[in-house]
Every structure is written in C-alpha cells, then in structure tokens.
Write an enzyme that holds these catalytic residues in place. Structure first.
Site, PDB file in Angstrom:
ATOM      1  N   SER A 141       0.853  -1.175   0.000  1.00  0.00           N
ATOM      2  CA  SER A 141       0.000   0.000   0.000  1.00  0.00           C
ATOM      3  C   SER A 141       0.898   1.238   0.000  1.00  0.00           C
ATOM      4  O   SER A 141       1.749   1.385   0.871  1.00  0.00           O
ATOM      5  CB  SER A 141      -0.877  -0.034   1.263  1.00  0.00           C
ATOM      6  OG  SER A 141      -1.692   1.110   1.327  1.00  0.00           O
ATOM      7  N   LYS A 167      -0.936  -0.783  -4.538  1.00  0.00           N
ATOM      8  CA  LYS A 167      -2.173  -0.058  -4.212  1.00  0.00           C
ATOM      9  C   LYS A 167      -1.806   1.392  -3.917  1.00  0.00           C
ATOM     10  O   LYS A 167      -0.964   1.664  -3.065  1.00  0.00           O
ATOM     11  CB  LYS A 167      -2.833  -0.697  -2.984  1.00  0.00           C
ATOM     12  CG  LYS A 167      -3.965   0.129  -2.391  1.00  0.00           C
ATOM     13  CD  LYS A 167      -4.771  -0.702  -1.408  1.00  0.00           C
ATOM     14  CE  LYS A 167      -4.772  -0.097  -0.025  1.00  0.00           C
ATOM     15  NZ  LYS A 167      -5.591  -0.893   0.923  1.00  0.00           N
ATOM     16  N   LYS A 169      -2.961   5.002  -2.515  1.00  0.00           N
ATOM     17  CA  LYS A 169      -3.952   5.766  -1.761  1.00  0.00           C
ATOM     18  C   LYS A 169      -4.302   6.997  -2.586  1.00  0.00           C
ATOM     19  O   LYS A 169      -3.413   7.652  -3.154  1.00  0.00           O
ATOM     20  CB  LYS A 169      -3.377   6.193  -0.403  1.00  0.00           C
ATOM     21  CG  LYS A 169      -3.129   5.024   0.547  1.00  0.00           C
ATOM     22  CD  LYS A 169      -4.435   4.436   1.078  1.00  0.00           C
ATOM     23  CE  LYS A 169      -4.176   3.475   2.225  1.00  0.00           C
ATOM     24  NZ  LYS A 169      -5.425   2.924   2.786  1.00  0.00           N
ATOM     25  N   ASP A 195      -7.189   3.128  -3.367  1.00  0.00           N
ATOM     26  CA  ASP A 195      -7.965   3.123  -2.119  1.00  0.00           C
ATOM     27  C   ASP A 195      -8.234   4.562  -1.706  1.00  0.00           C
ATOM     28  O   ASP A 195      -7.300   5.330  -1.457  1.00  0.00           O
ATOM     29  CB  ASP A 195      -7.177   2.403  -1.017  1.00  0.00           C
ATOM     30  CG  ASP A 195      -7.962   2.291   0.290  1.00  0.00           C
ATOM     31  OD1 ASP A 195      -9.142   2.700   0.320  1.00  0.00           O
ATOM     32  OD2 ASP A 195      -7.381   1.797   1.276  1.00  0.00           O
ATOM     33  N   GLU A 220     -11.168   0.940  -4.000  1.00  0.00           N
ATOM     34  CA  GLU A 220     -11.542   0.549  -2.646  1.00  0.00           C
ATOM     35  C   GLU A 220     -12.182   1.720  -1.906  1.00  0.00           C
ATOM     36  O   GLU A 220     -11.641   2.819  -1.889  1.00  0.00           O
ATOM     37  CB  GLU A 220     -10.268   0.083  -1.930  1.00  0.00           C
ATOM     38  CG  GLU A 220     -10.469  -0.458  -0.541  1.00  0.00           C
ATOM     39  CD  GLU A 220      -9.141  -0.906   0.067  1.00  0.00           C
ATOM     40  OE1 GLU A 220      -8.148  -1.064  -0.675  1.00  0.00           O
ATOM     41  OE2 GLU A 220      -9.093  -1.073   1.294  1.00  0.00           O
ATOM     42  N   ASP A 245     -14.143  -1.788   2.150  1.00  0.00           N
ATOM     43  CA  ASP A 245     -13.280  -2.009   3.311  1.00  0.00           C
ATOM     44  C   ASP A 245     -14.048  -1.527   4.541  1.00  0.00           C
ATOM     45  O   ASP A 245     -14.729  -2.318   5.218  1.00  0.00           O
ATOM     46  CB  ASP A 245     -11.964  -1.231   3.096  1.00  0.00           C
ATOM     47  CG  ASP A 245     -11.039  -1.208   4.297  1.00  0.00           C
ATOM     48  OD1 ASP A 245     -11.422  -1.687   5.376  1.00  0.00           O
ATOM     49  OD2 ASP A 245      -9.910  -0.700   4.185  1.00  0.00           O
ATOM     50  N   LYS A 269     -10.509  -7.382   6.831  1.00  0.00           N
ATOM     51  CA  LYS A 269      -9.574  -7.065   7.911  1.00  0.00           C
ATOM     52  C   LYS A 269     -10.178  -7.634   9.194  1.00  0.00           C
ATOM     53  O   LYS A 269     -11.249  -7.171   9.629  1.00  0.00           O
ATOM     54  CB  LYS A 269      -9.415  -5.551   8.071  1.00  0.00           C
ATOM     55  CG  LYS A 269      -8.638  -4.881   6.943  1.00  0.00           C
ATOM     56  CD  LYS A 269      -8.562  -3.386   7.185  1.00  0.00           C
ATOM     57  CE  LYS A 269      -7.810  -2.695   6.057  1.00  0.00           C
ATOM     58  NZ  LYS A 269      -7.953  -1.222   6.137  1.00  0.00           N
ATOM     59  N   GLY A 297      -4.540  -4.555   5.526  1.00  0.00           N
ATOM     60  CA  GLY A 297      -3.552  -4.395   6.595  1.00  0.00           C
ATOM     61  C   GLY A 297      -3.824  -3.144   7.396  1.00  0.00           C
ATOM     62  O   GLY A 297      -4.481  -2.217   6.915  1.00  0.00           O
TER      63      GLY A 297
HETATM   64 MG   LIG Z   1      -8.720   0.441   2.679  1.00  0.00          MG
END
Ligand SMILES: [Mg+2]
Length: 374
Positions: A141, A167, A169, A195, A220, A245, A269, A297
């Site tokens: 991430s 991934k 952000k 995400d 996400e 998520d 998660k 995570g």
């Molecule tokens: Mg997330």
C-alpha cells in the site's frame, strides 16, 4: 482452558517513512497488544485501532478503556470463565456480543485466547482457519506523496523489491494524474488498484469513472462507510470493480452489500469485523457468492501480520493482499521480521501464530503494561 489473566501492553513503533492516506498522516504506530495467560500457554492478540478515530470510530485509547471496563470483566465473570473453560476462543464473540461495536478490541481479545489455545494444542492458526496455501503473494500500500516524481520513485522501489501488486492511496486532487503516471511509467502488466478511504461522494461519479481507462483491479471504499446504496449506484456508473473495506464490519453487512450490488470485491480485515473467526465467515460467504476477497492491513507488527498470513492462505483469497514484509513499515519489528521472497511471504506453520514477540525488542518499544488478574 483456564485463563489466569490478561496483560495489556502498549507499544510505540516508529514508521520507516510517513504514511499518508486521505484521512491523515502517520509517523509512528501506537499499538495495544494483549497477552492471554492460561494454565497451559500464553497467546498474543494485536488491536489494530489507530491513535485517532479517523479510519473507524475505534481508537486505541478507547479500545483499552472498553477492555478494562466491560470486555475483560465479562470474560473474568463466572459465566465468562465457564464458557471459555468449556469452549475456548469460539466462546469469546458470543460473550462479548451484548457490548455494541468496539470490534477491534473484541478481535484482539479473541485472537489472544485463540493463540493460547492453539499453542497448547500444538496447532497453527493457518490449519485452524483452513489455509490451503503455504505462501501468499504480497502487495504493498503506497501512501499519498507530495509529487508525482516522488511517487514514481517510491513505486519503482517497491516493484524492485518484488511486490506483486501496487495499491495507491487516493483523495480528491490526487487520483487520475498519479494513477496515469504510474501506468505510463511501469506499464499495463503491473497489478494496480486504488484506495480512497471514504474521501469521495456520489457527485464525484463522473470523475471517478475517468479511472476506468487504467485497467485497475478495483477501487476501494470511494464513499462513506455507511453509504451502501451510494456504492451500489456508483457501481453502475463506472467499470472498475468496487471493493469495500470500512463498510464491511460483519458477515451480516457483507451479505447486505453483496446482495445490494454495492461491492464486487471485499477487503477483509479481521480487526474491523471483530476477529479471525468472523473474518472466516465473511470469506465463506464470499466464496459461496463468488465474490473475490483479499486481506487488508492496519500497519500490524509481526504478531498481527502472522495471523493475517494464515487468513490470506484460505482458498477464497484470490487477489494479492496488503500483507507486506515487516520492513515496509518497521525497521525493527517486535518478532522475527516477516520477510518477502520472490514476491511472496511464507505462512507460519508453528503452533498458534507461529511467531512470538522477542522480549528485548518488545520491551524496547513498550510504553506501558498492565496486568488484569482473572
Ligand atoms: Mg482500505
């Protein structure tokens, strides 16, 4: 199994570099660890709550408080002790169910007791949960950066290390441009997803649909955690699969989101959903409804990372998760470092979590401990 007591331990771990998401920047990780001491073994649980209630309503101080005031007294009550003596960790969720929310504290509690139970039985988390793989692909991430060149340099470094999925952000003002730049620099073969951590609203649908041309695995949690219908509507307006998520806090909410068409993929998660046993229920539901899942995570230490590896080895985890090497976040972990080899991480096979905190390292990062006698 007879529980003698629980140790609450706070550790503060510096991050190797600041981690910025749409809800804030972290430079260190303040973590609550639980140690369950039974007559036969000790087990560890890691509470994934962050320092501030920005990812979810939970925050680390609130989780310590609810444990002290409500959850631990319930487990230490005659009813609680009898249920755990009879059934072990599977009794924890039912005992704590009357207390609303606070799933991250409940998850950590169940994890510690499950670890102690499995260590006493000589059985691994992976075997207990139903793992079918002995190693899992590792994704990373990547936080929000100050500039696109800086982002490209960081992504290039992770790809060189061998991470099999990136991934990014994103947030308003940091979405289409950085995604386009990563695609252009590293090509169409890189597994790439984004995400948003709830940073958009449905009014952004046309803008978010511009991400469709970059062949992302998924987007996400673009909208607020309670906006299930908004995600269902957004799914009709963009081609990139929607992954939830923050919205998925239980098997029940997962079933509703799937039925309503609010997600095509789920990030599981365990802390967010109240524990590894609930996480397995969501996995089973997803397999039954053909929804791919992957393991997210929360900047875990080696303790939580080991448990996540066991979960990610279940058959429905068909997308690479965010379980990266310890070194992604920590120069020094509290366990032997979790390492990546050829883009994959081995699933621990020893009793319980298969990893144990190293006392000197644990003490180095510990800021407070508290023993609660049963
Ligand atoms: Mg997330």
């Amino acid at each position: 199994m007879k529980l003698r007591g629980i140790e609450l331990r706070r550790v503060s771990m510096p991050l190797v570099s600041p981690f910025r998401t749409s809800f804030g920047t972290q430079t260190e990780r303040d973590i609550l660890l639980l140690k369950a001491v039974t007559d036969d073994a000790e087990g560890w649980g890691e509470c994934v709550a962050l320092a501030d209630p920005l990812y979810s309503a939970e925050y680390v101080e609130s989780q310590a408080d609810v444990l002290r005031r409500h959850l631990l007294p319930k487990l230490a009550s005659p009813e609680g002790r009898a249920a755990i003596a009879r059934s072990g960790a599977v009794a924890v969720a039912g005992l704590l169910h009357p207390f609303k929310g606070h799933r991250m504290a409940k998850a950590a509690m169940e994890m510690a007791i499950l670890d102690a139970e499995l260590r006493a039985l000589g059985r691994s988390f992976a075997r207990e949960l139903g793992a079918v793989a002995d190693r899992v692909p590792s994704g990373v991430s990547v936080g929000i950066h100050d500039s696109v060149p800086e982002l490209l340099s960081v992504v290039g470094g992770y790809l060189d290390e061998g991470y099999v999925r990136i991934k990014l952000k994103i947030e308003p003002g940091w979405d289409v441009v950085p995604v386009a730049a990563v695609r252009e620099r590293f090509g169409g073969d890189v597994l790439l997803q984004v995400d948003a951590n709830t940073a958009y609203t449905l009014r952004d649908a046309r803008h978010l649909a511009k991400l469709d041309e970059f062949d992302l695995l998924l987007i996400e949690q673009p909208l607020e955690e309670e906006d299930i219908l908004g995600h269902a509507e957004l799914a009709k307006q963009m081609a990139t699969p929607i992954c939830l998520d923050e919205s998925i806090v239980s098997a029940q909410t997962a079933a509703a989101a799937i039925t309503l068409g609010a997600c095509q993929i789920i990030n599981i998660k365990p802390g967010r959903v109240g524990g590894y046993l609930e996480a397995r229920k969501i996995h089973d539901l997803a397999v039954a409804t053909r929804v791919p899942v992957w393991c997210g995570g929360m900047l875990e230490t080696g303790i939580g990372r080991a448990a996540n590896l066991a979960l990610a080895a279940l058959p429905g985890f068909t997308l690479p998760g965010d379980v990266s090497a310890s070194g992604r976040f920590y120069r020094t972990d509290v366990t032997e470092p979790i390492v990546m080899d050829d883009g994959h991480i081995a699933v621990p096979t020893g009793p319980g979590l298969g990893v144990t905190p190293i006392p000197e390292l644990l003490d180095r990062f510990t800021t407070a401990t508290e023993w609660i006698d049963f």
